[in-house]
Scaffold this motif. Structure first.
Motif, PDB file in Angstrom:
ATOM      1  N   VAL A 143       0.849  -1.195   0.000  1.00  0.00           N
ATOM      2  CA  VAL A 143       0.000   0.000   0.000  1.00  0.00           C
ATOM      3  C   VAL A 143       0.884   1.246   0.000  1.00  0.00           C
ATOM      4  CG1 VAL A 143      -1.769   1.265   1.275  1.00  0.00           C
ATOM      5  CG2 VAL A 143      -1.847  -1.239   1.166  1.00  0.00           C
ATOM      6  N   PRO A 144       0.641   2.224  -0.856  1.00  0.00           N
ATOM      7  CA  PRO A 144       1.455   3.445  -0.882  1.00  0.00           C
ATOM      8  C   PRO A 144       1.419   4.172   0.464  1.00  0.00           C
ATOM      9  CG  PRO A 144       0.129   3.291  -2.868  1.00  0.00           C
ATOM     10  CD  PRO A 144      -0.369   2.210  -1.950  1.00  0.00           C
ATOM     11  N   CYS A 202      -4.662 -11.368   0.422  1.00  0.00           N
ATOM     12  CA  CYS A 202      -6.001 -11.033  -0.070  1.00  0.00           C
ATOM     13  C   CYS A 202      -6.477 -12.134  -1.022  1.00  0.00           C
ATOM     14  CB  CYS A 202      -5.980  -9.683  -0.779  1.00  0.00           C
ATOM     15  SG  CYS A 202      -7.597  -9.179  -1.436  1.00  0.00           S
ATOM     16  N   ARG A 203      -7.740 -12.558  -0.872  1.00  0.00           N
ATOM     17  CA  ARG A 203      -8.278 -13.625  -1.720  1.00  0.00           C
ATOM     18  C   ARG A 203      -8.588 -13.149  -3.136  1.00  0.00           C
ATOM     19  NH1 ARG A 203     -12.588 -16.835   2.200  1.00  0.00           N
ATOM     20  NH2 ARG A 203     -11.068 -17.476   3.792  1.00  0.00           N
ATOM     21  N   LYS A 222      -3.261  -3.873   9.039  1.00  0.00           N
ATOM     22  CA  LYS A 222      -4.026  -2.631   8.914  1.00  0.00           C
ATOM     23  C   LYS A 222      -4.735  -2.537   7.571  1.00  0.00           C
ATOM     24  CE  LYS A 222      -3.440   2.403   9.166  1.00  0.00           C
ATOM     25  NZ  LYS A 222      -2.465   3.505   9.348  1.00  0.00           N
ATOM     26  N   HIS A 223      -4.134  -3.056   6.518  1.00  0.00           N
ATOM     27  CA  HIS A 223      -4.698  -2.969   5.171  1.00  0.00           C
ATOM     28  C   HIS A 223      -5.154  -4.339   4.652  1.00  0.00           C
ATOM     29  CE1 HIS A 223      -1.796   0.454   5.469  1.00  0.00           C
ATOM     30  NE2 HIS A 223      -2.836   1.113   4.996  1.00  0.00           N
ATOM     31  N   ARG A 224      -5.627  -5.182   5.535  1.00  0.00           N
ATOM     32  CA  ARG A 224      -6.016  -6.535   5.120  1.00  0.00           C
ATOM     33  C   ARG A 224      -7.345  -6.567   4.375  1.00  0.00           C
ATOM     34  NH1 ARG A 224      -6.821  -6.117  10.620  1.00  0.00           N
ATOM     35  NH2 ARG A 224      -8.908  -6.656  11.422  1.00  0.00           N
ATOM     36  N   ALA A 227      -9.374  -1.122   2.137  1.00  0.00           N
ATOM     37  CA  ALA A 227      -8.220  -0.455   2.748  1.00  0.00           C
ATOM     38  C   ALA A 227      -7.024  -0.414   1.803  1.00  0.00           C
ATOM     39  CB  ALA A 227      -7.837  -1.154   4.053  1.00  0.00           C
ATOM     40  N   HIS A 228      -6.843  -1.454   0.975  1.00  0.00           N
ATOM     41  CA  HIS A 228      -5.717  -1.431   0.039  1.00  0.00           C
ATOM     42  C   HIS A 228      -6.176  -1.254  -1.412  1.00  0.00           C
ATOM     43  CE1 HIS A 228      -6.776  -5.811   0.195  1.00  0.00           C
ATOM     44  NE2 HIS A 228      -6.546  -5.730  -1.108  1.00  0.00           N
ATOM     45  N   LYS A 229      -7.435  -0.802  -1.591  1.00  0.00           N
ATOM     46  CA  LYS A 229      -7.986  -0.524  -2.924  1.00  0.00           C
ATOM     47  C   LYS A 229      -7.807  -1.716  -3.858  1.00  0.00           C
ATOM     48  CE  LYS A 229      -7.158   4.465  -2.562  1.00  0.00           C
ATOM     49  NZ  LYS A 229      -6.509   5.645  -3.182  1.00  0.00           N
ATOM     50  N   CYS A 230      -8.411  -2.818  -3.425  1.00  0.00           N
ATOM     51  CA  CYS A 230      -8.265  -4.081  -4.152  1.00  0.00           C
ATOM     52  C   CYS A 230      -8.944  -3.982  -5.517  1.00  0.00           C
ATOM     53  CB  CYS A 230      -8.874  -5.220  -3.344  1.00  0.00           C
ATOM     54  SG  CYS A 230      -8.710  -6.836  -4.125  1.00  0.00           S
ATOM     55  N   PRO A 231      -8.267  -4.323  -6.604  1.00  0.00           N
ATOM     56  CA  PRO A 231      -8.885  -4.272  -7.931  1.00  0.00           C
ATOM     57  C   PRO A 231      -9.723  -5.493  -8.252  1.00  0.00           C
ATOM     58  CG  PRO A 231      -6.605  -4.938  -8.133  1.00  0.00           C
ATOM     59  CD  PRO A 231      -6.835  -4.667  -6.673  1.00  0.00           C
TER      60      PRO A 231
END
Length: 293
Positions: free
Chosen positions: A103-104, A118-119, A128-130, A134-138
Motif C-alpha cells: 500500500v502506498p 487477499c483472496r 491494517k490494510h487486510r 483499505a488497500h484498494k483491491c482491484p
C-alpha cells in the motif's frame, strides 16, 4: 593404575603438565589422544588437527550467499572460485531486502505473524490494510466497510450457483443411459421374437411331415428315411421321434433362455431391477439423478 579387580580402569591425561588419572577419560576425535575433563576441548589441549574438520562460512557481500572455507586451502582461492562460478549479485536484494506492505505510504515490514493474503488480488498486506477497501483491491469482490460480511454472503451465493451444475450433468447422464437401456431392450425383444418364430416354423414343418407319413400308410418310399434335427443336427428314424426330441429338448432350453434375465443393481442402494428403464427412473426419483457412489 586401577584396582586389583580392574587393573585397566582409568587413563592418564596426555597433557604433559597434567598427567591426571581419569576413570572416565575423553578421546579426541582429531588427534585420538586421551584427556581429562579439564583438557577435553580442542583449545584446552591445543589440538594440532582441530582445523581439519573446521566449518567456517563467510557471507559474500555481493550475493549474500554463504561461502565455506576449505581447510588446508588458501581462502583467496576459495573466494575467487566462488566469484567466478556461483556468485549472483541479483540475489542480494532477494535475501537482504525486507518485504513491506504494497500500500502506498505504508512502511510496515511483513513478517510471519502480520501477513494477510487477499483472496481477490492474491497480494500480501499488513493487518491494517487486510480488507479490500483499505488497500484498494482491484478484484471483483469489494466488501462494504460498514458490513464486512457482505463478501461472505456473495461468496455463498456463487457456491450455490456452482452446486447446480452437477444436476444438469446428472440429467444428461440419465437421458443417455435411458436411451441405451431402451436400445438394448428393443434388440433383446427382437432377438427373442425371431428365435420364437424360427422354433414355431420348424415345429410346424415337423408336424406336417408327421401328417404326411401317417396318411401315406407306411409306404415303401418312406422306408429307411432318416430325419435330422434342424437345431442340433441329431438324426432320427421317424418324424414322430424328431418332434418329441424338439419339444422336450429345444423348447425347454429356449424357454429357459427367455426367462433368464439379467438384473441391474443400483450403485447407491444396491436395489435390483430387471428393467434398465426402471433402474433409471429409480435413480432419478430417489437419488437426485446421479449414480455416483
Amino acid at each position: 593404575m586401577g584396582t586389583p579387580q580392574f587393573p585397566d580402569l582409568g587413563k592418564h591425561c596426555s597433557v604433559e603438565d597434567c598427567k591426571q588419572i581419569d576413570f572416565l577419560p575423553f578421546t579426541c576425535d582429531r588427534c585420538h589422544l586421551v584427556y581429562c575433563l579439564e583438557h577435553r576441548s580442542y583449545i584446552k589441549h591445543h589440538c594440532p588437527k582441530a582445523d581439519k574438520k573446521d566449518v567456517t562460512v563467510v557471507i559474500c557481500p555481493l550475493c549474500a550467499k554463504g561461502v565455506r572455507l576449505i581447510p588446508d586451502e588458501d581462502p583467496n582461492i576459495t573466494w575467487e572460485m566462488h566469484v567466478n562460478t556461483e556468485c549472483d549479485p541479483s540475489n542480494y536484494d532477494k535475501v537482504t531486502k525486507k518485504k513491506k506492505c504494497p500500500v502506498p505510504g505504508c512502511r510496515e515490514v511483513l513478517t510471519f505473524s502480520n501477513t494477510i493474503k487477499c483472496r481477490d488480488c492474491t497480494l500480501d498486506h499488513c493487518l491494517k490494510h487486510r480488507f479490500a477497501p483499505a488497500h484498494k483491491c482491484p478484484g471483483p469482490k469489494k466488501s462494504d466497510p460498514g458490513f464486512p460480511f457482505m463478501g461472505l454472503l456473495s461468496r455463498s451465493r456463487k457456491e450455490s450457483k456452482t452446486n447446480q451444475a452437477p444436476a444438469t450433468s446428472s440429467s444428461k447422464w440419465a437421458t443417455s443411459f435411458l436411451n441405451a437401456a431402451s436400445t438394448v431392450r428393443a434388440s433383446a425383444e427382437a432377438g427373442m421374437t425371431k428365435l420364437g418364430s424360427e422354433i414355431s416354423q420348424k415345429l410346424q414343418i415337423a408336424r406336417d411331415g408327421v401328417g404326411l407319413s401317417s396318411s401315406g400308410g407306411g409306404s415303401n418310399g418312406n422306408a429307411g428315411q432318416v430325419e435330422e434335427c434342424p437345431q442340433c443336427g441329431a438324426k432320427f428314424s421317424s418324424v414322430t421321434t424328431l418332434v418329441d426330441h424338439v419339444e422336450k429338448v429345444h423348447e425347454r432350453n429356449n424357454q429357459s433362455r427367455v426367462f433368464k434375465m439379467s438384473i441391474d443393481v443400483c450403485p447407491k442402494c444396491s436395489k435390483g431391477f430387471r428393467d434398465p428403464v426402471a433402474l433409471v427412473e429409480h435413480v432419478e426419483r430417489d437419488h437426485g439423478g446421479t449414480s455416483k457412489a
